[in-house]
Design a protein around this motif. Structure first.
Motif, PDB file in Angstrom:
ATOM      1  N   ILE A  56     -11.814   2.968   2.663  1.00 35.01           N
ATOM      2  CA  ILE A  56     -11.290   2.340   1.679  1.00 35.01           C
ATOM      3  C   ILE A  56     -12.007   0.993   1.577  1.00 35.01           C
ATOM      4  O   ILE A  56     -12.107   0.287   2.710  1.00 35.01           O
ATOM      5  N   ARG A  57     -12.257   0.396   0.532  1.00 34.01           N
ATOM      6  CA  ARG A  57     -13.217  -0.869   0.344  1.00 34.01           C
ATOM      7  C   ARG A  57     -12.262  -2.033   0.376  1.00 34.01           C
ATOM      8  O   ARG A  57     -11.171  -1.941  -0.224  1.00 34.01           O
TER       9      ARG A  57
ATOM     10  N   THR B 113       0.846  -1.274  -0.007  1.00 30.00           N
ATOM     11  CA  THR B 113       0.018   0.106  -0.097  1.00 30.00           C
ATOM     12  C   THR B 113       0.827   1.437   0.054  1.00 30.00           C
ATOM     13  O   THR B 113       1.641   1.337   0.931  1.00 30.00           O
ATOM     14  N   PRO B 114       0.619   2.070  -0.995  1.00 25.06           N
ATOM     15  CA  PRO B 114       1.546   3.520  -1.095  1.00 25.06           C
ATOM     16  C   PRO B 114       1.204   4.309   0.242  1.00 25.06           C
ATOM     17  O   PRO B 114       0.072   4.466   0.579  1.00 25.06           O
ATOM     18  N   LYS B 115       1.927   5.141   0.559  1.00 28.51           N
ATOM     19  CA  LYS B 115       1.879   6.073   1.525  1.00 28.51           C
ATOM     20  C   LYS B 115       0.879   7.138   0.977  1.00 28.51           C
ATOM     21  O   LYS B 115       0.906   7.454  -0.124  1.00 28.51           O
ATOM     22  N   GLY B 116      -0.223   7.327   1.943  1.00 29.13           N
ATOM     23  CA  GLY B 116      -1.110   8.502   1.623  1.00 29.13           C
ATOM     24  C   GLY B 116      -2.113   7.829   0.993  1.00 29.13           C
ATOM     25  O   GLY B 116      -2.957   8.439   0.223  1.00 29.13           O
TER      26      GLY B 116
ATOM     27  N   ASP C 229      -5.790   1.022   9.292  1.00 28.86           N
ATOM     28  CA  ASP C 229      -5.856   2.352  10.039  1.00 28.86           C
ATOM     29  C   ASP C 229      -4.456   2.673  10.507  1.00 28.86           C
ATOM     30  O   ASP C 229      -4.347   3.611  10.891  1.00 28.86           O
ATOM     31  N   LYS C 230      -3.592   1.625  10.637  1.00 23.53           N
ATOM     32  CA  LYS C 230      -2.140   2.059  11.146  1.00 23.53           C
ATOM     33  C   LYS C 230      -1.535   2.680   9.826  1.00 23.53           C
ATOM     34  O   LYS C 230      -0.593   3.476  10.247  1.00 23.53           O
ATOM     35  N   LEU C 231      -1.816   2.135   8.873  1.00 19.32           N
ATOM     36  CA  LEU C 231      -1.147   2.819   7.578  1.00 19.32           C
ATOM     37  C   LEU C 231      -1.622   4.226   7.189  1.00 19.32           C
ATOM     38  O   LEU C 231      -0.786   4.952   6.660  1.00 19.32           O
ATOM     39  N   VAL C 232      -2.836   4.300   7.126  1.00 13.68           N
ATOM     40  CA  VAL C 232      -3.739   5.573   6.408  1.00 13.68           C
ATOM     41  C   VAL C 232      -4.576   6.447   7.485  1.00 13.68           C
ATOM     42  O   VAL C 232      -5.168   7.439   7.036  1.00 13.68           O
ATOM     43  N   GLY C 233      -4.530   5.749   8.805  1.00 17.72           N
ATOM     44  CA  GLY C 233      -5.488   6.370   9.729  1.00 17.72           C
ATOM     45  C   GLY C 233      -6.880   6.530   9.496  1.00 17.72           C
ATOM     46  O   GLY C 233      -7.411   5.494   9.053  1.00 17.72           O
ATOM     47  N   ASP C 234      -7.569   7.690   9.515  1.00 16.46           N
ATOM     48  CA  ASP C 234      -9.121   7.553   9.549  1.00 16.46           C
ATOM     49  C   ASP C 234      -9.563   7.233   8.024  1.00 16.46           C
ATOM     50  O   ASP C 234     -10.706   6.714   7.842  1.00 16.46           O
TER      51      ASP C 234
END
Length: 238
Positions: free
Chosen positions: A193-194, A141-144, A183-188
């Motif tokens: 995200i599906r 998964t890319p950042k952001g 949740d750890k990677l991108v927060g809220d």
């Protein structure tokens, strides 16, 4: 790797078989072979059916004979692209780092990348299913990542084309773990995200599988080759 120009008729049948009420509820995407993307885009123009690619090269252009970039897919009218499907990992030795690069390439061209994760039967029997899919997700998964440019698909490798399907409890466990990792990677953004389930999804089990918590849709394989079957899965949401 299924389909010739005659297969566009299947896409047209799916397009025509979706009720107006249903398309207000779900998003419908078909990812045909690259040779058919242009024809399928034309066939679905103005309809509720989106078209995507099955694979891409991470780079926008260059001396990579036989490869297709995200920009080429977008130029044809594709809106999505599958990244890191288990068959690509198994037969073409794609790595998690490679999946990450491809997901970045999809984002670069304005496509939504469908990042696939999933464990083999051996990994599940060893009790490593959760650690495997979490690692694949974390690296790939890319950042952001956002809901606009990223979809996650859980496809247990041992269930694809085998007719075997995980229990709803097993699917729920993995999807909950993936949501937690997101949740750890991108927060809220993780809640938006599906996360799709893929692996022997068919009309007879679609309603049960799609009602599992944290399952936001299906990544359909063999059943997509028959319009009636694909529509039957769509109608699980009816």
């Amino acid at each position: 790797m299924n389909g010739t120009r005659a297969s566009v008729a299947t896409v047209e049948a799916i397009r025509d078989g979706l009720s107006p009420k249903l398309v207000e509820t779900i998003d419908v995407l078909i990812c045909p072979p690259a040779t058919l993307i242009g024809s399928c885009v034309a066939a679905t123009y103005g309809s509720a059916v989106a078209i995507g690619g099955q694979n891409l090269h991470a780079r926008p252009s260059g001396a990579f004979t036989g490869s297709i970039s995200a920009e080429m897919l977008a130029d044809l009218g594709a809106k999505y692209v599958i990244v890191g499907h288990s068959e690509r990992r198994a037969y073409h030795h794609e790595t998690d780092d490679g999946v990450h690069a491809k997901a970045l390439g999809a984002r670069r061209a304005g496509l939504c990348g469908i990042i696939c994760v999933g464990e083999t039967l051996e990994e599940r029997e060893q009790g490593r299913a959760l650690s495997i899919v979490r690692a694949q997700l974390a690296i790939g998964t890319p950042k952001g990542a956002t809901a606009a440019d990223t979809v996650i698909a859980y496809e247990p490798v041992w269930a694809i084309g085998s007719g075997r399907t995980p229990t709803p409890a097993e699917i729920a466990e993995v999807h909950a773990s993936l949501r937690e990792m997101l949740d750890k990677l991108v927060g809220d953004e993780a809640q938006k995200i599906r996360i799709l389930y893929g692996g022997s999804v068919k009309p007879s089990n679609a309603r049960e599988l799609l009602s599992v918590e944290n399952v936001d849709g299906a990544l359909v394989g063999g059943a997509s080759l028959v319009a009636e079957d694909f529509l039957g899965i769509c109608n699980a949401y009816a």
